[in-house]
Scaffold this active site. Structure first.
Site, PDB file in Angstrom:
ATOM      1  N   ASP A   1      15.751  -9.845   8.329  1.00  0.00           N
ATOM      2  CA  ASP A   1      14.960  -8.251   8.516  1.00  0.00           C
ATOM      3  C   ASP A   1      15.176  -8.050   9.955  1.00  0.00           C
ATOM      4  OD1 ASP A   1      12.668 -10.026   9.361  1.00  0.00           O
ATOM      5  OD2 ASP A   1      11.867  -9.802   7.756  1.00  0.00           O
TER       6      ASP A   1
ATOM      7  N   ASN B   1      15.260 -25.275   7.664  1.00  0.00           N
ATOM      8  CA  ASN B   1      15.354 -23.761   7.905  1.00  0.00           C
ATOM      9  C   ASN B   1      14.302 -23.448   8.997  1.00  0.00           C
ATOM     10  OD1 ASN B   1      15.752 -21.178   6.704  1.00  0.00           O
ATOM     11  ND2 ASN B   1      13.542 -21.123   5.964  1.00  0.00           N
TER      12      ASN B   1
ATOM     13  N   GLU C   1      10.460 -25.027   9.579  1.00  0.00           N
ATOM     14  CA  GLU C   1      10.231 -24.687  10.918  1.00  0.00           C
ATOM     15  C   GLU C   1       9.560 -25.717  11.251  1.00  0.00           C
ATOM     16  OE1 GLU C   1       7.556 -21.279  10.217  1.00  0.00           O
ATOM     17  OE2 GLU C   1       8.803 -20.220   9.376  1.00  0.00           O
TER      18      GLU C   1
ATOM     19  N   HIS D   1      14.862 -13.328  11.619  1.00  0.00           N
ATOM     20  CA  HIS D   1      13.691 -12.127  11.622  1.00  0.00           C
ATOM     21  C   HIS D   1      13.983 -11.559  12.985  1.00  0.00           C
ATOM     22  CE1 HIS D   1      11.737 -13.307   8.181  1.00  0.00           C
ATOM     23  NE2 HIS D   1      11.580 -14.647   8.395  1.00  0.00           N
TER      24      HIS D   1
ATOM     25  N   GLU E   1      16.376 -15.236   5.619  1.00  0.00           N
ATOM     26  CA  GLU E   1      15.130 -14.412   5.703  1.00  0.00           C
ATOM     27  C   GLU E   1      15.354 -13.092   6.502  1.00  0.00           C
ATOM     28  OE1 GLU E   1      11.505 -16.518   6.742  1.00  0.00           O
ATOM     29  OE2 GLU E   1      12.034 -18.286   5.679  1.00  0.00           O
TER      30      GLU E   1
HETATM   31  O1  9MR Z   1       6.634 -13.371   3.321  1.00  0.00           O
HETATM   32  C1  9MR Z   1       5.783 -14.290   3.371  1.00  0.00           C
HETATM   33  C2  9MR Z   1       4.584 -13.809   3.369  1.00  0.00           C
HETATM   34  O2  9MR Z   1       4.119 -13.072   1.819  1.00  0.00           O
HETATM   35  C3  9MR Z   1       3.175 -14.758   3.720  1.00  0.00           C
HETATM   36  O3  9MR Z   1       2.048 -14.084   3.777  1.00  0.00           O
HETATM   37  C4  9MR Z   1       3.636 -15.609   4.727  1.00  0.00           C
HETATM   38  C5  9MR Z   1       2.471 -16.548   5.290  1.00  0.00           C
HETATM   39  O4  9MR Z   1       2.986 -17.352   6.435  1.00  0.00           O
HETATM   40  O5  9MR Z   1       5.091 -16.279   4.583  1.00  0.00           O
HETATM   41  C6  9MR Z   1       5.884 -14.908   4.467  1.00  0.00           C
HETATM   42  O6  9MR Z   1       7.109 -15.997   4.622  1.00  0.00           O
HETATM   43  C7  9MR Z   1       7.376 -16.586   5.692  1.00  0.00           C
HETATM   44  C8  9MR Z   1       8.324 -17.724   5.209  1.00  0.00           C
HETATM   45  O7  9MR Z   1       7.675 -18.570   4.080  1.00  0.00           O
HETATM   46  C9  9MR Z   1       8.915 -18.633   6.150  1.00  0.00           C
HETATM   47  N1  9MR Z   1       9.147 -18.136   7.490  1.00  0.00           N
HETATM   48  C10 9MR Z   1       8.667 -16.868   7.886  1.00  0.00           C
HETATM   49  C11 9MR Z   1       8.078 -15.837   6.581  1.00  0.00           C
HETATM   50  C12 9MR Z   1       7.239 -14.512   7.240  1.00  0.00           C
HETATM   51  O8  9MR Z   1       6.146 -15.062   7.708  1.00  0.00           O
END
Ligand code: 9MR
Length: 469
Positions: free
Chosen positions: A276, A210, A169, A246, A274
């Site tokens: 969903d 990513n 990001e 997402h 990722e």
């Molecule tokens: O799934 C992850 C969640 O458990 C955490 O609380 C969150 C914190 O930012 O991060 C989530 O995963 C993220 C991923 O690492 C990067 N892209 C966005 C995802 C959803 O927030």
């Protein structure tokens, strides 16, 4: 360690160039059609179907998930690639400077190895889940801290991971670089430096950038595109770009495929990292059907893009997803419901991967189909009657057929149709699920078309081919 080496997407594979009440009812319906609870026809898994098509199908789990037997049973059987949801992030792995903790991620790595799954490392350099000691460093010390972090973590997992999300990001929505600790200290050169450092520590891991909201063509994906182009022209070790995906229900961008293709044209692989697809709650038959279409679109897109190496869903089931906590009122974003029963999107995913969720033909099943089409310039309605000409009473039926090219189902009656195009399965509803020998039942649908108003073809009932009148 690994019991066997799972199949890697590799260049020799043919298509690889690079190397509500309704929710319950629909889930129950899907489960009824999937006798094993998780898989369809014997031996059919997302994992095996994807691998047969030259891609992987993965999921993400966190340490706490390892204590959930229902979750781990699905994760270890249906998915061939695993991403630790949080455990490889900087706040866990180096919570204070120079003090490393790999124990949580190691547990997930062991789970993956025990199930012969491959692993995506996530993530080395990210503005979030970053301990405050890093953001509090004088800028002049950030480069050394970043390089030390990468070197130690990548070395710890050397040879064990398929890939690393080296930088996560890096961009704002307008395509400018996010002004995080790394950018503020090093300018955009931190990206190349991070990639080179990771490559030195594990030359075999595939190295990725990513990000989210880069799936369609927009200022942010343009920025990623330009960055990749520049890095490749400088010979920086970069193997791929991860598209988080997402999605919001019904909003898979129309430019998704073309966008992936412009990246692969730069000589990098692409991956859906990722996935969903969030639904405004409560989910309904309509929204779950749309979600089934969205998942099928994503899979079909990856399959159509040479250099798309695989797809990872973010979480195993709806109860494990980050969505409800971050987007109140939204959820139901994954392939499995809160009890790990496959949802309609599971069935459409299996179908998109070339499999079938229908049961093996019941001995003694045979059928006859008649259909009538009423078409106008852009649309049509189709009425279908299926007769059980066999000797066995069917308790729950699924009539599979192929829709002519250009036809897209917009609504249906007396059966649920999934997905809306191509290989469709019409599934019985609660009031017409029993079909005794000699009995007939009728359902119908409305569709749009692009000129071809022919009736569907190649009908099969619960796996047995039907004659047509
Ligand atoms: O799934 C992850 C969640 O458990 C955490 O609380 C969150 C914190 O930012 O991060 C989530 O995963 C993220 C991923 O690492 C990067 N892209 C966005 C995802 C959803 O927030």
């Amino acid at each position: 360690m690994s019991v066997r080496t799972p199949r890697l997407p590799r260049p020799s594979r043919a298509r690889r160039a690079f190397g509500a009440a309704a929710v319950t009812a629909v889930a129950a319906l899907a489960a009824a059609l999937l006798p094993t609870g998780q898989a369809g026809a014997a031996g059919t898994t997302l994992r095996s179907l994807a691998e047969a098509r030259g891609i992987y199908f993965g999921t993400a789990i966190t340490q706490g998930d390892l204590g959930n037997p229902a979750l781990t049973a699905v994760a270890g059987s249906q998915f061939g690639m695993l991403t630790p949801g949080n455990e490889m992030k900087w706040d866990t792995t180096e919570p204070s400077q120079g003090s490393f903790n790999f124990a949580p991620a190691d547990r997930i790595v062991s789970f993956a190895q025990g199930n012969a799954m491959k692993l995506r490392g996530h993530t080395l350099v990210w503005h979030s889940q970053l301990p405050s000691w890093v953001s509090g460093l004088p800028p002049v010390q950030v480069k050394a801290a970043m390089e030390n972090h990468i070197t130690n973590e990548v070395a710890h997992y050397k040879g064990k991971l398929y890939s690393w999300d080296v930088v996560n990001e890096p961009f704002n929505e307008d395509g400018s670089f996010r002004a995080d600790a790394f950018y503020n200290a090093m300018g955009n050169g931190f990206v190349a430096d991070a990639l080179r450092t990771a490559h030195a520590a594990d030359p075999t891991a595939k190295l990725y950038l990513n990000d989210y909201n880069i799936e369609g063509q927009n200022p942010k994906s343009d920025a990623m595109y330009n960055l990749v182009k520049s890095l490749k022209s400088q010979g920086v070790p970069l193997d791929g770009v991860g598209f988080q995906a997402h999605f919001i229900l019904g909003q898979v961008p129309s430019t998704f495929k073309a966008n992936l293709q412009r990246f692969t044209a730069l000589g990098v692989n692409v991956a859906i990292t990722e996935l969903d697809d969030r639904i405004q709650l409560p989910a309904s038959t309509t929204s779950l059907t749309q979600q089934a279409n969205d998942y099928a679109t994503v899979i079909n897109t990856c399959l159509a893009v040479t250099g798309c190496v695989g797809i990872t869903q973010w979480g195993v089931g709806d109860a494990d997803s980050w969505i409800p906590g971050t987007f109140p009122g939204y959820g139901a974003a994954t392939l499995y419901d809160a009890d790990y029963r496959p949802k309609p999107a599971y069935a459409s995913s299996v179908t998109a991967l070339g499999g079938s969720t229908g049961p093996s033909p019941t001995p003694g099943t045979s059928c006859k189909v008649t259909s009538t089409v009423n078409a106008w310039n852009t649309g049509l309605t189709e009425d279908i009657t299926v007769t059980n000409t066999g000797s066995t009473t069917l308790n729950g039926w699924s009539l599979a057929f192929t829709l002519p090219v250009g036809q897209t189902v917009t609504n249906s009656w007396n059966a649920s149709l999934i997905p809306a195009t191509g290989q469709v399965a019409a599934q019985s509803t609660s009031y017409n699920s029993t079909l005794a020998p000699g009995a007939s039942t009728s359902f119908g649908f409305q569709a749009t078309h692009t000129g071809n108003t022919s009736p569907p073809a190649l009908f099969s009932l619960n796996g047995a081919p039907c004659t047509t009148a």
